[in-house]
Scaffold this active site. Structure first.
Site, mmCIF file in Angstrom:
data_model
loop_
_atom_site.group_PDB
_atom_site.id
_atom_site.type_symbol
_atom_site.label_atom_id
_atom_site.label_comp_id
_atom_site.label_asym_id
_atom_site.label_seq_id
_atom_site.Cartn_x
_atom_site.Cartn_y
_atom_site.Cartn_z
ATOM 1 N N THR A 134 0.855 -1.184 0.000
ATOM 2 C CA THR A 134 0.000 0.000 0.000
ATOM 3 C C THR A 134 0.895 1.240 0.000
ATOM 4 O OG1 THR A 134 -0.053 0.350 2.393
ATOM 5 C CG2 THR A 134 -1.617 -1.255 1.491
ATOM 6 N N ARG A 135 0.268 2.399 0.102
ATOM 7 C CA ARG A 135 1.021 3.644 0.274
ATOM 8 C C ARG A 135 1.277 3.914 1.752
ATOM 9 N NH1 ARG A 135 -2.784 6.669 -0.908
ATOM 10 N NH2 ARG A 135 -1.828 8.490 0.023
ATOM 11 N N LYS A 136 0.904 3.010 2.617
ATOM 12 C CA LYS A 136 1.116 3.186 4.059
ATOM 13 C C LYS A 136 2.574 2.875 4.385
ATOM 14 C CE LYS A 136 -3.646 2.016 4.935
ATOM 15 N NZ LYS A 136 -4.532 0.899 5.133
ATOM 16 N N THR A 137 3.418 3.808 4.000
ATOM 17 C CA THR A 137 4.853 3.647 4.154
ATOM 18 C C THR A 137 5.392 4.709 5.107
ATOM 19 O OG1 THR A 137 5.211 5.048 2.220
ATOM 20 C CG2 THR A 137 5.158 2.668 1.837
#
Length: 175
Positions: A134-137
């Site tokens: 995901t973009r949950k970085t």
């Protein structure tokens, strides 16, 4: 798997990490305890079984502070056992000590992501399912963390809001 390309944005990230360690000027411990011009050989050793990711960034950290002799013993994507020598460096002892924690932090974080991704990939082997990220970085580390997912066998989803549409609950609720 293609190795990580070290571009200007990654060099800037490395510089910020090194600068963070040198707030106030210098490594006072090394200056106080290590003779000027002393040379050493050091080894990066796996503490646990896992999948390696981030060899190129560890090398770039070392080179950024002037440690030119970096020898990778494994490649990104390789599975290693605890105790495996991952890389060796030779050079000015103060420079090696300056860079080693930053290099290890990048290598450890990326290898941890690759290792966990590989576990999930192996767990669904034989099915049609795929492991996606995901973009949950971590802010500022997206490129590196998404690279580590690929090294572990996962697939990158979108990297930015402009790549593709993804209507989520918060979009529905807000509209």
């Amino acid at each position: 798997m293609r190795s990580l390309e070290i571009d200007e944005s990654i060099l800037a990230l490395i510089d910020r990490a090194i600068d963070e360690d040198l707030v106030g000027g210098e490594d006072v411990t090394s200056t106080a305890t290590i003779d000027l011009g002393a040379r050493s050989e050091a080894h990066f050793v796996a503490k646990r079984d896992g999948v390696i990711a981030g060899i190129a960034i560890a090398e770039a950290v070392m080179k950024r502070v002037g440690v030119e002799n970096f020898e990778a013993k494994v490649s990104d994507g390789d599975s290693v056992r605890a105790g495996t020598v991952i890389a060796s460096v030779k050079g000015d002892t103060r420079k090696v000590l300056l860079a080693e924690r930053t290099a290890l932090n990048f290598l450890s974080r990326l290898s941890g992501i690759a290792t966990l991704t590989r576990r999930w990939v192996d767990a669904i082997a034989g099915t049609k399912a795929r492991i996606r990220d995901t973009r949950k970085t971590t802010p500022g580390l997206r490129t590196l963390e998404k690279y580590a997912v690929r090294v572990g066998g996962g697939i990158n989803h979108r990297s930015s809001l402009s790549q593709s549409a993804l209507i989520k609950d918060n979009h529905i609720e807000a509209s």
